[in-house]
Design a protein around this motif. Sequence first.
Motif, PDB file in Angstrom:
ATOM      1  N   LEU A  64       0.822  -1.210   0.000  1.00 29.23           N
ATOM      2  CA  LEU A  64       0.000   0.000   0.000  1.00 29.23           C
ATOM      3  C   LEU A  64       0.855   1.259   0.000  1.00 29.23           C
ATOM      4  N   GLU A  65       1.986   1.212   0.671  1.00 31.36           N
ATOM      5  CA  GLU A  65       2.900   2.356   0.653  1.00 31.36           C
ATOM      6  C   GLU A  65       3.378   2.641  -0.767  1.00 31.36           C
ATOM      7  N   ALA A  66       3.541   1.579  -1.558  1.00 36.42           N
ATOM      8  CA  ALA A  66       3.990   1.759  -2.945  1.00 36.42           C
ATOM      9  C   ALA A  66       2.935   2.472  -3.787  1.00 36.42           C
ATOM     10  N   THR A  67       1.665   2.337  -3.425  1.00 37.20           N
ATOM     11  CA  THR A  67       0.616   3.012  -4.194  1.00 37.20           C
ATOM     12  C   THR A  67       0.634   4.529  -3.992  1.00 37.20           C
ATOM     13  N   GLN A  68       1.351   4.989  -2.973  1.00 37.51           N
ATOM     14  CA  GLN A  68       1.366   6.418  -2.654  1.00 37.51           C
ATOM     15  C   GLN A  68       2.612   7.124  -3.173  1.00 37.51           C
ATOM     16  N   GLN A  69       3.372   6.457  -4.023  1.00 35.17           N
ATOM     17  CA  GLN A  69       4.542   7.105  -4.611  1.00 35.17           C
ATOM     18  C   GLN A  69       4.109   8.320  -5.438  1.00 35.17           C
ATOM     19  N   PRO A  70       4.951   9.353  -5.499  1.00 34.79           N
ATOM     20  CA  PRO A  70       4.574  10.554  -6.263  1.00 34.79           C
ATOM     21  C   PRO A  70       4.321  10.245  -7.730  1.00 34.79           C
ATOM     22  N   LEU A  71       3.319  10.891  -8.290  1.00 39.62           N
ATOM     23  CA  LEU A  71       3.022  10.769  -9.714  1.00 39.62           C
ATOM     24  C   LEU A  71       3.702  11.922 -10.427  1.00 39.62           C
TER      25      LEU A  71
END
Length: 325
Positions: free
Chosen positions: A276-283
């Motif tokens: 889930l932390e990986a889903t919050q990486q900057p776009l």
Amino acid sequence: MNKSTMGISVAFASLLLLWLVSWWVSREPDIMVQEIQQSAEQKNVQQVVGYTTTTALIRVTETLLDKPGGYLSNDILPPFSLLDNMPAWEFGVLEMSRDLALAFRKDFSRSQSQSAENAFLKIAQPQLNIDHRSWVLPSAESEYRKAISQLYLYRAALVDPKQADSQFYARADNLRDWLKNVEKRLGSYSQRLSASVGQERFNTDLAGDAAARQSTTAPDKRIVKTSWWKLDDEFYEARGATWALLHYLKAIEVDFADVLQRRNAMVSLQQIIRELEATQQPLWSPMVLNGSGFGMLANHSLVMANYISRANAALIDLSELLTQG
């Protein structure tokens, strides 16, 4: 400077100002895990079971209302009414929060099926289910704040020995029931994100049960593809849902520590949190790209679907561990 040039300058400045305001209110909030986990220490109260998870629900819901630009989903005036990414993000957060509030009301706060509902949660949970686009009589914000106020009362009662009617029961069956609902949420997001490139899918609705029936017949195959206009909405809704879930699972890690360790399931929960932390990486792209297959352009929806699918697979394993005695 003639009137024509002045008019162009004013128009350009106005557009620039609207763009800056839109950018400012569309920024996603920071992750508040450490703040939530240390909330009892900061308020100088006893750390009791359920305090951290209740705090997570409170702070995540408050963030919907108090982030830069406030709550946007029910705004009717431009430029806020023209934005769709942040309202989609808000709806994802809200859906996860609604599920957790329901789990509080019917599971976490009750010792058994015949026990009475908690008075505070009985009021708070329905308040979160008002239409998220309602802007007046009542407004969504006013109802959500009423829910938050009741959650504060419930949390205060948890640490008060004199209010024995307000409890939080950290049991494996309670946690498993909530996780089953989370599985369905994540499965839906994964399917919707994967449809960004269009897929021919087989009908598996009745698979696994020869006696299963459904209301009307459905084709054996169908093409599923998300509209180009909805790609960013699906992406940001999933991103908001996983942002909220990340906070909730980090709180569960604290309140259900004994249960998880007894079933040797703590590492499974930590793996879900990692995904889930990986889903919050900057776009870094100015827009959600929709490249196909192994083409030259990225497909942000498929990347998000990958992380969510992996988290969901680990979630299913965790549910199985909690089922075991």
